[in-house]
Design a protein around this motif. Structure first.
Motif, PDB file in Angstrom:
ATOM      1  N   ILE A 234       0.849  -1.206   0.000  1.00  0.00           N
ATOM      2  CA  ILE A 234       0.000   0.000   0.000  1.00  0.00           C
ATOM      3  C   ILE A 234       0.883   1.256   0.000  1.00  0.00           C
ATOM      4  N   GLN A 235       1.899   1.273   0.866  1.00  0.00           N
ATOM      5  CA  GLN A 235       2.791   2.442   0.939  1.00  0.00           C
ATOM      6  C   GLN A 235       3.548   2.630  -0.364  1.00  0.00           C
ATOM      7  N   GLY A 241       1.730   7.517  -6.509  1.00  0.00           N
ATOM      8  CA  GLY A 241       0.606   8.398  -6.831  1.00  0.00           C
ATOM      9  C   GLY A 241      -0.769   7.776  -6.688  1.00  0.00           C
ATOM     10  N   TRP A 242      -0.842   6.543  -6.161  1.00  0.00           N
ATOM     11  CA  TRP A 242      -2.139   5.912  -5.961  1.00  0.00           C
ATOM     12  C   TRP A 242      -2.824   6.488  -4.718  1.00  0.00           C
ATOM     13  N   THR A 243      -4.158   6.513  -4.728  1.00  0.00           N
ATOM     14  CA  THR A 243      -4.943   6.855  -3.547  1.00  0.00           C
ATOM     15  C   THR A 243      -5.547   5.569  -3.005  1.00  0.00           C
ATOM     16  N   CYS A 244      -5.360   5.307  -1.705  1.00  0.00           N
ATOM     17  CA  CYS A 244      -5.779   4.033  -1.123  1.00  0.00           C
ATOM     18  C   CYS A 244      -6.641   4.262   0.113  1.00  0.00           C
ATOM     19  N   PRO A 305      -5.409   4.095  -9.101  1.00  0.00           N
ATOM     20  CA  PRO A 305      -4.179   4.506  -9.779  1.00  0.00           C
ATOM     21  C   PRO A 305      -4.327   5.929 -10.326  1.00  0.00           C
ATOM     22  N   PRO A 306      -3.202   6.591 -10.645  1.00  0.00           N
ATOM     23  CA  PRO A 306      -3.283   7.971 -11.134  1.00  0.00           C
ATOM     24  C   PRO A 306      -4.151   8.109 -12.384  1.00  0.00           C
ATOM     25  N   GLU A 307      -4.053   7.157 -13.326  1.00  0.00           N
ATOM     26  CA  GLU A 307      -4.802   7.308 -14.576  1.00  0.00           C
ATOM     27  C   GLU A 307      -5.359   5.967 -15.040  1.00  0.00           C
TER      28      GLU A 307
END
Length: 488
Positions: A234-235, A241-244, A305-307
């Motif tokens: 996760i880290q 750039g991922w949001t979790c 993910p970012p995109e």
């Protein structure tokens, strides 16, 4: 209250904000009546045909879903399920019956002479089947994870449901009147995203299995993006750039069953919302017992993910035969799994950062304990029910993280709590080295999490609070609409 506990509101479709997403609904009772009339056979014969048409492993949830006058008809059941069928035929499921069933299931079903893969085997397996049934090796990094998902795409439309068709060809033995799937609905995510969900769920399972150490499982430490546990992964994703985040969620349980029927417009299917009504063991102010619909509960993990499309996973003790992560590859059933329309109920806490790390560590610890217990004791369905239903495993996690739970009904029995605690002690002696805080939290939750088999004046109010918190705020089921009026 309408005599049919799965009765639907006639205004449900009209209340949908986006008219383009309107789905025609028909109640299970109406669909059954309509079908048997068209076939011109007795309810008894029709029910026998219906149960032959559905796989035996799905019979029990289906029996519990049938309206009472259908359940009471004699039907062809496998011999070892007839006693339970009679019980279900006479009345509704209750927390007490659920607990007794979960405990006795391990003795009622014949001993497995040729056990399929154990809960530990499933948790640790280094390959997986994509939504199309093809087997793939588990990826070890994001690049392979993406390329395998792209390579798995099938020729048909990425969002279409399997076997989705207009017309009546190839339907069930019920003369084309009830199909045991949701024909005409699309998946919420593309085929590529569903494959990525599938892969990532097993990545988190195998990272969790590293807790048990390679020597006991005869496996090397598995790494993904160089990380050997879920918290570190996760880290790592966040650094890219991922949001979790994760949330405890409940929705109306249908046990993987779907149903639909051709509507008068031959190009459209009417959907049949399925649910299991049950007696709660709690009383309304007018002294009537409260009925509700059994919830499906899980920890929903959302990785953005970012995109790209969101990765959606769920952790729970499942009928799939293990305690762990599974893909959340849902069809778009707005009456059951709308993540923003209120048909999915979320607990107030959103787990991020340290709380998310704590949650992932607890999921790994619980997977190690529950899957070890199920495998060593050769429990049916990976211990499903005996060592907790989906509601119990999710409530244990929520209680360990927050000191309380919003879920109901909780049926994990005292005997099985003792056995899980003993299994934890045994694994610690066998050199498992989890986070000590996770161990303390888990032990505290096992000891103190509520149980909904009997209530006293001290526990009753909290049980009612949890009951109402576990039901959706938006639903076509009149039963839930009635419960929500009590809540307000």
């Amino acid at each position: 209250m309408h005599h049919d506990l799965l009765a639907l509101s006639s205004s449900w479709n009209l209340s949908q904000t986006n008219r383009s997403t309107r789905v025609p609904l028909v109640s299970l009772e109406e669909a059954l009546e309509r079908s048997s009339l068209k076939k011109g056979i007795s309810r008894r014969d029709f029910l026998a045909a219906l149960l032959k048409d559905v796989q035996h492993q799905r019979l029990l949830p289906l029996l519990a879903m049938l309206p009472r006058r259908w359940r009471q008809e004699p039907a062809s059941l496998p011999e070892h399920l007839r006693g339970l069928g009679i019980l279900l035929g006479e009345g509704l499921m209750s927390p007490l019956l659920l607990a007794a069933f979960a405990d006795d299931l391990q003795h009622l079903l014949p001993q497995r002479t040729n056990p399929r893969r154990s809960a530990l085997d499933l948790w640790c397996q280094r390959n997986y089947n994509d939504p199309g049934g093809q087997q793939w090796p588990l990826p070890e990094g994001l690049d392979t994870w993406k390329s395998q998902a792209t390579a798995s795409l099938y020729p048909q439309n990425q969002h279409s449901a399997p076997n989705s068709r207009t017309g009546l060809a190839g339907l069930s033995s019920l003369g084309g009147e009830i199909a045991w799937s949701n024909h005409g609905l699309s998946y919420l995510q593309s085929a590529e995203a569903r494959h990525r969900n599938q892969q990532m769920a097993q990545v988190f399972n195998v990272l969790g299995s590293n807790l048990l150490g390679g020597q006991s499982l005869n496996l090397d430490t598995y790494r993904f993006e160089g990380q050997s546990c879920g918290k570190d992964l996760i880290q790592c994703l966040q650094s890219k750039g991922w949001t979790c985040q994760a949330r405890v969620r409940t929705s109306v349980a249908s046990f993987g069953l779907g149903a639909s029927t051709p509507s008068s417009d031959s190009n459209q299917w009417a959907q049949i919302p399925l649910a299991v009504p049950y007696r709660t063991g709690l009383q309304e102010t007018n002294q009537k017992e409260i009925n509700a619909l059994l919830p499906h509960a899980c920890l929903e993990l959302e990785l953005q993910p970012p995109e790209d499309e969101t990765v959606l996973l769920q952790y729970y003790q499942g009928t799939e035969g293990l305690n762990g992560w599974a893909a959340m590859n849902d069809l778009d059933r707005p009456w059951q799994n709308g993540r923003s329309n209120g048909s999915v109920q979320y607990s107030p806490t959103v787990f991020r950062d340290q709380q998310l790390s704590d949650a992932i560590e607890l999921c790994e610890l619980m997977g190690a304990i529950h899957n070890s217990e199920a495998s060593m004791e050769n429990l049916h369905l990976g211990g499903y029910g005996a060592i907790g239903f989906c509601i119990d495993s999710t409530a244990l996690l929520e209680y360990a993280l927050t000191g309380q739970t919003n879920l109901f009904p909780l049926t994990l029995g005292g005997l099985w709590r003792e056995r899980l605690s003993a299994k934890l002690d045994h694994l610690l002696e066998e050199s498992m080295r989890p986070n000590e805080d996770a161990v303390d939290r888990y032990k505290g939750a096992l000891e103190n999490m509520p149980q909904d088999l009997y209530h006293t004046s001290v526990t009753r109010n909290d049980a009612k609070r949890r009951l109402l918190a576990s039901q959706p705020s938006y639903s076509p089921f009149l039963l839930i609409q009635d419960l929500n009026r009590q809540k307000s």
